[in-house]
Motif scaffolding. Structure first.
Motif, mmCIF file in Angstrom:
data_model
loop_
_atom_site.group_PDB
_atom_site.id
_atom_site.type_symbol
_atom_site.label_atom_id
_atom_site.label_comp_id
_atom_site.label_asym_id
_atom_site.label_seq_id
_atom_site.Cartn_x
_atom_site.Cartn_y
_atom_site.Cartn_z
ATOM 1 N N ALA A 1 0.809 -1.219 0.000
ATOM 2 C CA ALA A 1 0.000 0.000 0.000
ATOM 3 C C ALA A 1 0.838 1.263 0.000
ATOM 4 C CB ALA A 1 -0.946 0.004 1.203
ATOM 5 N N GLY A 2 2.131 1.135 0.173
ATOM 6 C CA GLY A 2 3.005 2.304 0.219
ATOM 7 C C GLY A 2 3.349 2.821 -1.162
ATOM 8 N N TYR A 3 3.983 3.969 -1.195
ATOM 9 C CA TYR A 3 4.385 4.618 -2.447
ATOM 10 C C TYR A 3 5.242 3.678 -3.294
ATOM 11 C CZ TYR A 3 6.935 7.994 -5.432
ATOM 12 O OH TYR A 3 7.499 8.659 -6.490
ATOM 13 N N LEU B 1 7.250 5.552 3.307
ATOM 14 C CA LEU B 1 6.815 5.658 4.700
ATOM 15 C C LEU B 1 8.019 5.785 5.634
ATOM 16 C CD1 LEU B 1 3.922 3.031 4.843
ATOM 17 C CD2 LEU B 1 3.726 5.529 4.886
ATOM 18 N N ARG C 1 -2.552 -1.731 6.501
ATOM 19 C CA ARG C 1 -3.417 -0.542 6.493
ATOM 20 C C ARG C 1 -4.519 -0.690 5.447
ATOM 21 N NH1 ARG C 1 0.220 3.480 4.567
ATOM 22 N NH2 ARG C 1 1.146 1.708 3.495
ATOM 23 N N GLU D 1 -6.980 2.372 -1.348
ATOM 24 C CA GLU D 1 -6.565 3.538 -2.132
ATOM 25 C C GLU D 1 -5.543 3.129 -3.195
ATOM 26 O OE1 GLU D 1 -4.408 7.899 -1.497
ATOM 27 O OE2 GLU D 1 -5.203 6.795 0.225
ATOM 28 N N ALA D 2 -4.614 2.270 -2.809
ATOM 29 C CA ALA D 2 -3.599 1.787 -3.755
ATOM 30 C C ALA D 2 -4.250 0.980 -4.871
ATOM 31 C CB ALA D 2 -2.563 0.949 -3.023
ATOM 32 N N GLU E 1 -5.904 3.267 -7.233
ATOM 33 C CA GLU E 1 -4.952 3.956 -8.103
ATOM 34 C C GLU E 1 -4.491 3.048 -9.233
ATOM 35 O OE1 GLU E 1 -0.440 5.884 -7.851
ATOM 36 O OE2 GLU E 1 -1.615 5.637 -6.018
ATOM 37 N N ASP F 1 -0.592 -5.595 3.016
ATOM 38 C CA ASP F 1 -0.308 -4.475 3.898
ATOM 39 C C ASP F 1 -1.255 -4.542 5.095
ATOM 40 O OD1 ASP F 1 0.168 -1.622 4.873
ATOM 41 O OD2 ASP F 1 1.350 -1.600 3.029
ATOM 42 N N ALA G 1 -7.335 1.027 4.676
ATOM 43 C CA ALA G 1 -7.732 2.183 3.866
ATOM 44 C C ALA G 1 -6.687 2.480 2.799
ATOM 45 C CB ALA G 1 -7.942 3.400 4.761
ATOM 46 N N ALA G 2 -5.407 2.423 3.176
ATOM 47 C CA ALA G 2 -4.334 2.680 2.216
ATOM 48 C C ALA G 2 -4.303 1.615 1.130
ATOM 49 C CB ALA G 2 -2.993 2.745 2.939
#
Length: 254
Positions: free
Chosen positions: A16-18, A197, A40, A46-47, A50, A38, A42-43
């Protein structure tokens, strides 16, 4: 199940990170199915939004749990995808107190054990879970995301992070050495300065000072890291194993 006739499944921890999203994007371009792992929720969604692909499976898993490898394997099976033959160990932790790392006289055993659990033990457990199927398929790719702190001068990384990321290099070489004729490769990437992160934990002054020392004069992008991962997971990299690739804009050269 013949992996040559099915879509290859890739597992990306820290998905979920960048950087995880950049890695996943490049794997999708290769035609892979990608499991984003991951903690998280919500993240993760979102990922997945995207990336906007039906070939992405967001999976909420707490890697601090011993059962995490089993949970990932079960979720992939229940989703109807082929067992993973690509594993990208991207999740990592760098324990800090009040935004600062501790030297060896002050690092806590809790922080030390957490860094080694997430940065080394989980990659080992996930490899242990998925390598047997890679052997049976005669094809597999493992990519461990280490750090320049584990390869060169750790600077302000702290002993727990630096030592655990160095240990990933040893784990990589061990796996590469154990399965050289099974169609499995295992390699490491040592990133330089990227937005992530982990780098969000350091001050903008420190971040900028590292960028200033990077010959290219900028930080790396997630897609640039993802492209390096995608190479290692490709058929074109079938004769590359046990290697460590520096992706750092020239910050260190070998």
């Amino acid at each position: 199940m013949n992996s040559a006739l099915t879509r290859r499944t890739a597992v990306v921890t820290g998905g979920a990170g960048y950087l995880g999203v950049g890695i996943a994007r490049q794997l999708l371009r290769q035609g892979r199915r990608v499991v984003l792992v991951d903690l998280r929720e919500a993240a993760l969604h979102e990922a997945a939004g995207e990336l906007n692909s039906e070939d992405v499976l967001p999976l909420v898993v707490d890697l601090r749990e011993k059962s995490s490898a089993d949970l990932v394997a079960s979720a992939v099976r229940d989703h109807g995808w082929a067992p993973p033959t690509i594993l990208v160990n991207n999740a990592g932790v760098s324990p800090r107190r009040n935004g600062q790392t501790s030297d060896v006289t002050k690092v806590t055993l809790e922080d030390w054990e957490l860094a080694f659990w997430i940065n080394v033990t989980i990659p080992m457990l996930l490899s242990q879970k998925f390598v047997p199927n890679m052997v049976s398929q005669g094809w597999g790719r493992i990519v461990n995301i280490s750090s320049r702190a584990g390869r060169y001068n750790p600077n302000q990384a702290g002993p727990a992070y630096a030592a655990s990321k160095a240990a990933m290099l040893g784990l990589t070489r061990s796996i590469a050495n154990d399965f050289p004729r099974s169609g499995i490769t295992c390699n490491t990437i040592a990133p330089g300065i990227f937005k992530s992160l982990l780098t969000q934990q350091i001050s903008s002054e420190v971040f900028d000072s590292i960028v200033a020392k990077t010959p290219m004069g900028r930080s790396g992008s997630a897609d640039e890291l993802g492209a390096a991962v995608a190479f290692f997971t490709s058929d074109d990299a079938s004769f590359v194993t046990g290697a460590c690739l520096d992706v750092n804009g020239g910050h260190t050269m070998s």
